[in-house]
Design a protein around this motif. Sequence first.
Motif, PDB file in Angstrom:
ATOM      1  N   TRP A 157      -4.644  -3.936 -13.605  1.00  0.00           N
ATOM      2  CA  TRP A 157      -5.402  -4.600 -12.551  1.00  0.00           C
ATOM      3  C   TRP A 157      -4.887  -6.029 -12.424  1.00  0.00           C
ATOM      4  O   TRP A 157      -4.856  -6.781 -13.395  1.00  0.00           O
ATOM      5  CB  TRP A 157      -6.892  -4.612 -12.865  1.00  0.00           C
ATOM      6  N   TRP A 215      -4.516  -2.403  -8.263  1.00  0.00           N
ATOM      7  CA  TRP A 215      -3.893  -1.765  -9.415  1.00  0.00           C
ATOM      8  C   TRP A 215      -2.399  -1.680  -9.130  1.00  0.00           C
ATOM      9  O   TRP A 215      -1.987  -1.088  -8.129  1.00  0.00           O
ATOM     10  CB  TRP A 215      -4.471  -0.367  -9.632  1.00  0.00           C
ATOM     11  N   THR A 238      -3.913   3.082  -6.379  1.00  0.00           N
ATOM     12  CA  THR A 238      -3.337   1.875  -5.803  1.00  0.00           C
ATOM     13  C   THR A 238      -3.603   1.805  -4.306  1.00  0.00           C
ATOM     14  O   THR A 238      -3.730   2.829  -3.637  1.00  0.00           O
ATOM     15  CB  THR A 238      -1.820   1.776  -6.078  1.00  0.00           C
TER      16      THR A 238
END
Length: 197
Positions: free
Chosen positions: A71, A78, A172
Amino acid sequence: MDTTGAAPHRPDLARLLDGYRPQGPLETADHERARRLLDAEDPWSRGTFPLHFTASALIVHPPTRRVLLRWHVRQQAWLQIGGHGDPGETRPLDIALREGREETGLADLTPWPDAALVHLVDVPVPASAVEPAHVHADLRFLLATGTPELARPENPASPLEWLTVEEAERRTTEDNLRETLARAARLLPPARLLPPA
């Protein structure tokens, strides 16, 4: 191309870019900008705006086809591990390895399946209190670990998570990382079938 004539003061970076074959028009444009960046006084410097180099890596555990994401508070996403070169650092793979060790605590990271650059992408970075908005010419590698259970975040605000490639693609928000994940997936061995219990 003659790398010694292109950038005699940074031959490792010039060789890496000369030997890399971009995939598609977007990466070709990023690659051309990266080649021009070699003419900057210090292409790794945060002070080289609006574009400077960074190096990053997607950490993989090949036996389980899992990847490690981190993170990133500033990007609020991410992402893979990586970042800026320290003063005097000029070798992209060495920067990615150092960043990987610092951000994950994994001491056994090695280039996988080899030391080749797997993706080059220009990544926009939003302005902060200390820096204007700028762009990272990010040089991406794959690094493997044999000890995934030893991964530890460098601080509580930057947790780590092992995910399958498919889980990482969903986690992501960055299309450029999805492309890196797709390239990694093509290189990873097929998943091992576990014996019946």
